[in-house]
Each structure stands twice: as structure tokens, then as C-alpha cells.
Design a protein around this motif. Structure first.
Motif, PDB file in Angstrom:
ATOM      1  N   ARG A 111      57.892 101.571  40.678  1.00 27.28           N
ATOM      2  CA  ARG A 111      57.256 101.769  41.972  1.00 27.28           C
ATOM      3  C   ARG A 111      56.504 100.504  42.404  1.00 27.28           C
ATOM      4  NH1 ARG A 111      53.538 106.767  40.877  1.00 27.28           N
ATOM      5  NH2 ARG A 111      53.266 105.572  38.943  1.00 27.28           N
ATOM      6  N   PRO A 112      57.168  99.351  42.417  1.00 23.86           N
ATOM      7  CA  PRO A 112      56.474  98.104  42.777  1.00 23.86           C
ATOM      8  C   PRO A 112      55.971  98.103  44.206  1.00 23.86           C
ATOM      9  CG  PRO A 112      58.840  97.761  42.703  1.00 23.86           C
ATOM     10  CD  PRO A 112      58.599  99.124  42.141  1.00 23.86           C
ATOM     11  N   VAL A 113      56.676  98.797  45.093  1.00 25.76           N
ATOM     12  CA  VAL A 113      56.261  98.827  46.496  1.00 25.76           C
ATOM     13  C   VAL A 113      54.900  99.500  46.629  1.00 25.76           C
ATOM     14  CG1 VAL A 113      56.815  99.721  48.787  1.00 25.76           C
ATOM     15  CG2 VAL A 113      58.629  98.786  47.342  1.00 25.76           C
ATOM     16  N   VAL A 114      54.685 100.560  45.871  1.00 24.53           N
ATOM     17  CA  VAL A 114      53.412 101.270  45.924  1.00 24.53           C
ATOM     18  C   VAL A 114      52.272 100.354  45.483  1.00 24.53           C
ATOM     19  CG1 VAL A 114      52.091 103.213  44.991  1.00 24.53           C
ATOM     20  CG2 VAL A 114      54.515 103.501  45.548  1.00 24.53           C
ATOM     21  N   PHE A 115      52.519  99.582  44.429  1.00 23.64           N
ATOM     22  CA  PHE A 115      51.474  98.697  43.932  1.00 23.64           C
ATOM     23  C   PHE A 115      51.192  97.567  44.911  1.00 23.64           C
ATOM     24  CE2 PHE A 115      50.091  94.852  41.759  1.00 23.64           C
ATOM     25  CZ  PHE A 115      48.973  95.306  41.079  1.00 23.64           C
ATOM     26  N   HIS A 116      52.241  96.850  45.327  1.00 17.40           N
ATOM     27  CA  HIS A 116      52.063  95.644  46.136  1.00 17.40           C
ATOM     28  C   HIS A 116      51.679  95.931  47.581  1.00 17.40           C
ATOM     29  CE1 HIS A 116      53.331  92.819  43.063  1.00 17.40           C
ATOM     30  NE2 HIS A 116      54.367  93.571  42.795  1.00 17.40           N
ATOM     31  N   LEU A 117      52.107  97.047  48.126  1.00 20.51           N
ATOM     32  CA  LEU A 117      51.861  97.314  49.544  1.00 20.51           C
ATOM     33  C   LEU A 117      50.760  98.343  49.790  1.00 20.51           C
ATOM     34  CD1 LEU A 117      55.497  97.366  50.983  1.00 20.51           C
ATOM     35  CD2 LEU A 117      53.921  95.440  50.738  1.00 20.51           C
ATOM     36  N   VAL A 118      50.382  99.109  48.760  1.00 29.02           N
ATOM     37  CA  VAL A 118      49.385 100.155  48.968  1.00 29.02           C
ATOM     38  C   VAL A 118      48.179  99.995  48.036  1.00 29.02           C
ATOM     39  CG1 VAL A 118      48.928 102.641  48.992  1.00 29.02           C
ATOM     40  CG2 VAL A 118      51.171 101.771  49.726  1.00 29.02           C
ATOM     41  N   PHE A 119      48.422 100.070  46.730  1.00 29.89           N
ATOM     42  CA  PHE A 119      47.313 100.113  45.781  1.00 29.89           C
ATOM     43  C   PHE A 119      46.502  98.813  45.773  1.00 29.89           C
ATOM     44  CE2 PHE A 119      45.607  99.495  41.447  1.00 29.89           C
ATOM     45  CZ  PHE A 119      44.744 100.580  41.409  1.00 29.89           C
ATOM     46  N   TYR A 120      47.160  97.690  45.501  1.00 29.35           N
ATOM     47  CA  TYR A 120      46.437  96.419  45.433  1.00 29.35           C
ATOM     48  C   TYR A 120      45.760  96.073  46.755  1.00 29.35           C
ATOM     49  CZ  TYR A 120      45.357  91.526  44.531  1.00 29.35           C
ATOM     50  OH  TYR A 120      44.709  90.326  44.388  1.00 29.35           O
ATOM     51  N   PRO A 121      46.457  96.170  47.916  1.00 32.48           N
ATOM     52  CA  PRO A 121      45.773  95.874  49.179  1.00 32.48           C
ATOM     53  C   PRO A 121      44.558  96.755  49.429  1.00 32.48           C
ATOM     54  CG  PRO A 121      48.138  95.870  49.515  1.00 32.48           C
ATOM     55  CD  PRO A 121      47.904  96.408  48.137  1.00 32.48           C
ATOM     56  N   SER A 122      44.630  98.024  49.029  1.00 27.96           N
ATOM     57  CA  SER A 122      43.488  98.924  49.236  1.00 27.96           C
ATOM     58  C   SER A 122      42.271  98.459  48.451  1.00 27.96           C
ATOM     59  CB  SER A 122      43.867 100.347  48.835  1.00 27.96           C
ATOM     60  OG  SER A 122      44.942 100.835  49.610  1.00 27.96           O
ATOM     61  N   VAL A 123      42.488  98.089  47.186  1.00 27.15           N
ATOM     62  CA  VAL A 123      41.379  97.603  46.363  1.00 27.15           C
ATOM     63  C   VAL A 123      40.851  96.288  46.921  1.00 27.15           C
ATOM     64  CG1 VAL A 123      40.713  96.828  44.058  1.00 27.15           C
ATOM     65  CG2 VAL A 123      42.273  98.764  44.315  1.00 27.15           C
ATOM     66  N   TYR A 124      41.754  95.412  47.310  1.00 28.24           N
ATOM     67  CA  TYR A 124      41.349  94.108  47.856  1.00 28.24           C
ATOM     68  C   TYR A 124      40.495  94.271  49.099  1.00 28.24           C
ATOM     69  CZ  TYR A 124      41.611  89.476  49.938  1.00 28.24           C
ATOM     70  OH  TYR A 124      41.288  88.258  50.503  1.00 28.24           O
TER      71      TYR A 124
END
Length: 335
Positions: A111-124
Motif C-alpha cells: 500500500r505505498p500510495v496510502v503511505f506516500h499520499l496520505v499518511f506521511y503528508p498528514s503527519v508532515y
């Protein structure tokens, strides 16, 4: 060379003389015991080094974004941007936290899309909003606009796709006694095939970001002493990036030539450094004045020439020049 808005100085900070190398710089060759030992001795950048780089990179983004915003509103060719030592520390800590978040991407396998487009940007974005309110904790909380959210999201993609990947490629080689058979003037590799330093473009970017940090730190301290500004807000210009980056890059070449080829000692090289730095600052100042883009003016300082250079900063230039030798060793001393 450096950019001050009518006041400033030049203090070049850097790292200890240890070797930074990129795996991609190795020439293709048959594996040997020596290269295997070198690879084993290499490790990721020390924590203090990563924290320092994160702070410097964060200040660079602060300056860039604020300068662009100023240009859009005022059309000022001086391209002045702002940051502070407080923000430098906050950037170091938050990006260190983001490094840990990025390392958790293995938990999102499939699920790389979830990490790169949702999870990481949200934390950032959450951490950046926190940073933006550091100086207003006792006042009204700042509201983030839609445009700012969009900018933060784009930066989050940059960090996830470019920054973390590039930084992870850097390796640290503990400094050791220099091998007299190694020629540091051969930039790609030494005679044994080991890498001898970071690529020229990377070093130029490193020097440019150092320039931003140095300017911001000095002007913030100047504002604290002269104006009692406890927010430690400092400023610099986007032109500083080019001036510091190019000047330090050339001074590094002078160091390598004068020290390794001619065998000149430190105090014999120092006058050459100083003359070049003053000439560099004068030429840049004359050029920028033609477009009303020169952000410093020394006319009110003693021993100035055309308001572009002054002997008042000679001690600072001497310290910077001496440290430039140390900074050059960062790339060229083998581990």
C-alpha cells in the motif's frame, strides 16, 4: 558574497573533518577485500550530523517560501526571506521525527500510495502547523489557509519522494589518517577506487544552504542586540545562496590546489582566500546594484569601499576562510 539587508556578517558553519560519500560514486570494479572493508566501515550519518542538516535545510525552505511570497506581493528584486534560530531547532527536531515516520513505510508494503499520499503528508502537515504556531503559543492560534495546506502537501511529497531517499544514500566514513598515496584532487575516486567526496553539485548546494543559515543566525543576533528583538527573527536573500555556494566552491578548489599541489601552509593561503572573498563580494554587489537587487549597504560602516565591502568584517572572513579548509576536508579525507 553574503547578503545582508544593510547589516550582516559572514560566519560559515560546518561539520567535522570526516568523510561523506555516496554509493553511486563507486566505479565498477571487481570486488576486493579492501573495498569490502571500506563498505563495512561505512554507516549512516551520525545523529548530530543529520539534525544539523535538517535544521539547515528547514531554514532554506523558510527563506525560499517567504522570499517568494514577498516577491509576489512587493516585486522586490532583493528577494529577501526570513527564518530564525528557533525555527532551525524546530526543523531539526521535527524532521528527525519525520525520519522515523518515513522508516515506517515498510509497514505499508503493498500500500505505498496510502503511505506516500496520505499518511506521511498528514503527519508532515500537522508538524508544520505546530512549527508555525511556535512563536504564537501565548497569542491567537494561526489559521492555515488552503494555499498553505497545498504548499505543505507538495513539500510533503518532496520529502517522501526525494529528500529522504537522497539523504539515505549518504554514508559516513570515520576519519582516519590520510594516505599519502591518495590524490584528493582526483574528485571521482582515489587510486584504490574508493570515492573521494560528494559530487560538485551536492557540495554547491551544501555551501549555499550554509550561507542561508549563517545569514539568518547573524541578523537575528544583530536584531537581538540592536533592537531587543527576542523573537530572533533573521533574514537573508535568495542571492546569498548563489554567492555563498559559488564562492565557497571556488575557495575549496584553491585549498586543494595550494595545499596539496603547492604545499602552502594555512597562513600563507589565508591572504589569497581573503582577497578572493572581498573581490567576489564586490563583484556581486556591483552586479546586483544594477538591478536594485543588492540587499546590503556598508556605507555607514568604517573602512568601507563603495558601501559594498568593509574591513570591519575582516576577522569574520578570516575565521570563515580557516574553517573552509576544515569543511573541504569533510569531503576529501578518506576513512
Amino acid at each position: 558574497m553574503a547578503s545582508r539587508w544593510r547589516d550582516g556578517s559572514h560566519i560559515h558553519t560546518g561539520d567535522h573533518a570526516s568523510g561523506l560519500k555516496t554509493p553511486g560514486m563507486h566505479r565498477q570494479q571487481k570486488p576486493s577485500r579492501e573495498t569490502e572493508d571500506t563498505a563495512e566501515s561505512a554507516r549512516e550519518l551520525p545523529r548530530w550530523m543529520r539534525l544539523y542538516f535538517y535544521g539547515m535545510h528547514g531554514v532554506t525552505l523558510d527563506v525560499l517560501l517567504s522570499a517568494v511570497q514577498g516577491v509576489l506581493h512587493d516585486r522586490d528584486p532583493k528577494l529577501v526571506g526570513f527564518s530564525s534560530p528557533y525555527l532551525c531547532i524546530m526543523h531539526s527536531l521535527t524532521h528527525f521525527a519525520l525520519e522515523k515516520i518515513y522508516s515506517q513505510k515498510r509497514c505499508f508494503r503493498g500500500r505505498p500510495v496510502v503511505f506516500h499520499l496520505v499518511f506521511y503528508p498528514s503527519v508532515y502537515i500537522g508538524l508544520q502547523i505546530l512549527i508555525g504556531n511556535v512563536n504564537t503559543l501565548t497569542e491567537q492560534v494561526r489559521v492555515v489557509s488552503g494555499t498553505q495546506l497545498a504548499v505543505h502537501y507538495i513539500l510533503a511529497l518532496y520529502f517522501a519522494q526525494v529528500f529522504h531517499r537522497g539523504l539515505s544514500r549518504l554514508q559516513y566514513h570515520p576519519s582516519g589518517p590520510a594516505d599519502p598515496q591518495i590524490n584528493p584532487l582526483q574528485e571521482d575516486s582515489d587510486p584504490r577506487g574508493r570515492p573521494c567526496g560528494l559530487p560538485g553539485l551536492v557540495r554547491f548546494l551544501f555551501f549555499g544552504m550554509h550561507g542561508f543559515l549563517d545569514e539568518v543566525v547573524f541578523t537575528s543576533l544583530f536584531n537581538l542586540v540592536e533592537k531587543s528583538d527576542r523573537t530572533l527573527s533573521g533574514h537573508t536573500s535568495l542571492w546569498s545562496f548563489l554567492m555563498y555556494g559559488s564562492c565557497s566552491f571556488v575557495v575549496e578548489k584553491l585549498y586543494l590546489h595550494l595545499h596539496f599541489r603547492r604545499g602552502w601552509g594555512t597562513w600563507r593561503r589565508l591572504p589569497i582566500y581573503i582577497c578572493f572573498i572581498y573581490a567576489w563580494e564586490l563583484c556581486w554587489g556591483l552586479g546586483l546594484r544594477q538591478f536594485n537587487a543588492c540587499s546590503w549597504d556598508y556605507s555607514h560602516y568604517p573602512h568601507n569601499f563603495m558601501g559594498l565591502i568593509t574591513l570591519l568584517y575582516l576577522p569574520g572572513w578570516m575565521c570563515l576562510s580557516l574553517y573552509q579548509d576544515v569543511l573541504s576536508n569533510l569531503w576529501y579525507l578518506p576513512g
